[in-house]
Design a protein around this motif. Structure first.
Motif, mmCIF file in Angstrom:
data_model
loop_
_atom_site.group_PDB
_atom_site.id
_atom_site.type_symbol
_atom_site.label_atom_id
_atom_site.label_comp_id
_atom_site.label_asym_id
_atom_site.label_seq_id
_atom_site.Cartn_x
_atom_site.Cartn_y
_atom_site.Cartn_z
ATOM 1 N N ASP A 63 0.852 -1.193 0.000
ATOM 2 C CA ASP A 63 0.000 0.000 0.000
ATOM 3 C C ASP A 63 0.888 1.243 0.000
ATOM 4 O O ASP A 63 1.582 1.524 0.968
ATOM 5 N N HIS A 64 0.840 1.992 -1.088
ATOM 6 C CA HIS A 64 1.657 3.201 -1.213
ATOM 7 C C HIS A 64 0.899 4.461 -0.799
ATOM 8 O O HIS A 64 1.256 5.558 -1.200
ATOM 9 N N SER B 287 21.744 -11.335 -12.224
ATOM 10 C CA SER B 287 22.137 -12.698 -11.852
ATOM 11 C C SER B 287 21.095 -13.365 -10.968
ATOM 12 O O SER B 287 21.005 -14.589 -10.929
ATOM 13 N N PHE B 288 20.292 -12.556 -10.253
ATOM 14 C CA PHE B 288 19.149 -13.083 -9.504
ATOM 15 C C PHE B 288 17.913 -13.120 -10.398
ATOM 16 O O PHE B 288 17.140 -14.059 -10.355
ATOM 17 N N ASN B 289 17.690 -12.069 -11.171
ATOM 18 C CA ASN B 289 16.533 -11.878 -12.040
ATOM 19 C C ASN B 289 15.233 -12.223 -11.312
ATOM 20 O O ASN B 289 14.558 -13.198 -11.629
ATOM 21 N N LEU B 290 14.862 -11.388 -10.367
ATOM 22 C CA LEU B 290 13.681 -11.622 -9.551
ATOM 23 C C LEU B 290 12.454 -10.984 -10.189
ATOM 24 O O LEU B 290 12.555 -10.083 -11.013
ATOM 25 N N SER B 291 11.303 -11.464 -9.772
ATOM 26 C CA SER B 291 10.046 -11.011 -10.363
ATOM 27 C C SER B 291 9.461 -9.851 -9.568
ATOM 28 O O SER B 291 9.339 -9.925 -8.344
ATOM 29 N N TYR B 292 9.110 -8.777 -10.256
ATOM 30 C CA TYR B 292 8.336 -7.697 -9.658
ATOM 31 C C TYR B 292 6.860 -8.105 -9.611
ATOM 32 O O TYR B 292 6.189 -7.997 -8.587
ATOM 33 N N SER B 293 6.349 -8.557 -10.739
ATOM 34 C CA SER B 293 4.926 -8.882 -10.854
ATOM 35 C C SER B 293 4.518 -10.019 -9.919
ATOM 36 O O SER B 293 3.484 -9.955 -9.259
ATOM 37 N N HIS C 151 0.781 -3.524 -8.197
ATOM 38 C CA HIS C 151 -0.303 -4.233 -7.525
ATOM 39 C C HIS C 151 -1.493 -4.393 -8.462
ATOM 40 O O HIS C 151 -2.000 -3.436 -9.026
ATOM 41 N N LYS C 152 -1.949 -5.652 -8.619
ATOM 42 C CA LYS C 152 -2.975 -5.970 -9.614
ATOM 43 C C LYS C 152 -4.263 -6.491 -9.011
ATOM 44 O O LYS C 152 -5.224 -6.735 -9.746
ATOM 45 N N SER D 107 -8.957 -1.728 -3.021
ATOM 46 C CA SER D 107 -7.715 -0.964 -3.173
ATOM 47 C C SER D 107 -7.807 -0.033 -4.374
ATOM 48 O O SER D 107 -6.840 0.170 -5.096
ATOM 49 N N VAL D 108 -8.991 0.509 -4.598
ATOM 50 C CA VAL D 108 -9.172 1.440 -5.704
ATOM 51 C C VAL D 108 -8.431 2.734 -5.383
ATOM 52 O O VAL D 108 -8.517 3.241 -4.263
#
Length: 516
Positions: free
Chosen positions: A120-121, A506-512, A197-198, A137-138
């Motif tokens: 929550d931003h 080298s980690f290539n982590l997911s944001y989504s 956030h989706k 969360s609209v």
């Protein structure tokens, strides 16, 4: 540690992997977590549910990987305001999961040292958490700027901050990275994610269970096969569905092709980040050929929507199986040649060796998992530890390394490519005859299922609950990036700022996959 030593009242779920489920009280919740941590077990995921002990009640959930399999514990909480015992002192990776639980479910870890919002931003309009009844969360008001995030400040002579993101060059997803540096040396990195956030976990309860695999496959596009399989495994477990053997082999074929595609892309990008553009060009060419054949065989370059509840969407013909095998032979020859170039290129190795090192001790303490964990001596791979069909018919060779630097993570990727190519050949050669799918039907009562799949990045986890009416009441998806993003902050300490893109890739982590 033996599962019986935990002294829990558990019910084994009808899943293809060894998975148990049980409800506990507060003391048992804490004592079990402590016992798992002391014996080298791992925290897989944490999430909140709206159910206990009656409608309007809530509960905290945690899943642990132990020697025998996976244990899913639920802690009923009469009121969200009551909170639950903090697991972060035992499992540091729990901290952000717990902060996300507060944002999404209104549940708060007691005595937690970090109570800052995570997802929550400051833009969500509802007074209730999104996963609570009546919550949402609209965005509150169009044009309102996000709240300032209270980054931890590092002070001292010569210390300054570099803010990177959240908007990045190219098409990379958003994330804010705050570096505290002296000169070019990084003293501290702090991340702030949650910009994508989706509302996926809320959306699940609005979908029919037989359709929701499509949403699961879009949690993280580069892991669409792993998430779709994990969701389908959870539903098939909950509804007691028996997947045909041919469908299981086809799923494994897709999972290994997904693993190869991502490793090919990362190996090229890592070469490019170390100024070897030749590597990017060659691996990009190989990945493009690989994905074009995936589209021909499975209807989509990423094989999206090819896995469905009860089986698979389409069959792979014998001529296509031959072409898939032949492509493995051609790819392997080229990748072996490229590995020699990478290993013998002095400039590349100078950038790789010792950069972004995570020692095995630190990796174990912070819960580093997946391929990044295996590069730091964390030898966990579900295909080896708890092989499910058809992996139980192959002796999967686990790729590991001990040095924990960029070079080690590159080495693990190369080794996993070769092993996946071997598995794909075997799967294509032995693909059994039979049906592609079976129909699934709700059991007429509330049911629970779990999916647990070794994706290319690490273990993908899905916890699913359906009601007596056959509708989804809760679906929680977990990407291994939750464990690994905090470790990236440690990996960059002591390195220079220009090496961060290399370490990060080298980690290539997911944001989504981190932001549901």
């Amino acid at each position: 540690m033996a599962l019986s030593d935990l002294g829990l009242d558990l019910r084994r779920l009808p899943a293809p992997l060894p998975i148990w489920h049980g409800r506990v009280d507060r003391d048992t919740w804490s004592a079990t977590a402590r016992a798992v941590a002391e014996q080298g077990g791992r925290l897989v995921s944490m999430w909140g549910v709206e159910r206990h002990p009656s409608p309007g009640g809530v509960g905290a959930c945690a899943s642990f990987a132990v020697r025998e399999g996976l244990v899913w514990l639920e802690l009923p909480i009469g009121d969200a305001a009551a909170g639950f015992p903090d697991l972060a002192p035992l499992f540091p990776c729990a901290l952000r999961m717990q902060r996300a639980m507060t944002d999404l479910s209104g549940l708060r870890a007691e005595s937690s040292q970090d109570q800052r919002p995570w997802l929550d931003h400051g833009l969500w309009s509802s007074a209730r958490a999104p996963l609570q009844p009546g919550g949402g969360s609209v965005p509150a008001n169009k044009g309102v700027l996000p709240a300032d995030y209270p980054f931890v400040r590092v002070e001292g002579d010569g210390v300054h901050e570099i803010a990177v993101g959240p908007v990045h060059a190219g098409i990379i997803e958003p994330g804010h990275f705050r570096f505290s540096v002296v000169g070019e040396k990084v003293l501290r990195l702090e991340e702030h994610l949650g910009y994508v956030h989706k509302g996926i976990e809320r959306r699940f309860v609005e979908l029919a269970p037989l359709d929701a695999h499509r949403l699961a496959g879009r949690v993280s596009g580069d892991s669409t096969v792993a998430f779709a399989w994990a969701y389908c495994m959870a539903l098939e477990s909950a509804w007691h569905g028996e997947v045909p053997e041919r469908a299981l082999w086809s799923r494994a074929l897709m999972l290994e092709r997904e693993r190869v595609a991502n490793h090919l892309g990362d190996l090229g990008a890592l070469g490019n980040d170390a100024a070897l553009s030749f590597g990017l060009a060659q691996f990009s060419r190989l990945r493009e050929d690989w994905q074009r054949l995936s589209r021909e065989a499975f209807g989509h370059r990423l094989m999206m929507d090819a896995i469905m509840p009860g089986g698979v969407e389409m069959d792979v013909s014998p001529p296509l199986c031959d072409r898939l095998r032949q492509q493995c032979d051609a790819i392997e020859r080229e990748v072996r040649a490229l590995r020699t170039i990478y290993d013998e290129h002095a400039g590349l190795q100078d950038r790789f060796l010792g950069t972004g090192r995570v020692t095995p001790e630190l990796a174990a303490r912070l819960g580093l998992t997946g391929l990044a964990g295996r590069a730091s001596s964390q030898a966990f791979d579900l295909r080896c530890d708890h092989p499910w069909g058809p992996f139980d018919q192959f002796k999967v060779a686990m790729a590991t390394h001990h040095s924990g630097d960029v070079a080690a993570r590159v080495s693990v990727r190369f080794d996993e490519v070769f092993e996946s190519l071997r598995l794909i050949r075997a799967l294509c050669s032995g693909l059994p005859l039979g049906e592609l799918r079976v129909d699934l039907h709700p059991p007429g009562e509330a049911s629970t299922g779990v999916g647990w799949v070794e994706g290319w990045r690490g273990e993908v986890f899905v916890a699913l609950e359906t009601g007596a009416d056959g509708r989804i009441t809760r679906c929680h998806c977990h990407d291994p990036s939750w464990q690994n993003w905090p470790v990236l902050e440690h990996a960059v300490i002591g390195n220079i700022v220009p090496d961060f893109p290399l370490i990060n890739k080298s980690f290539n982590l997911s944001y989504s996959g981190h932001d549901l």
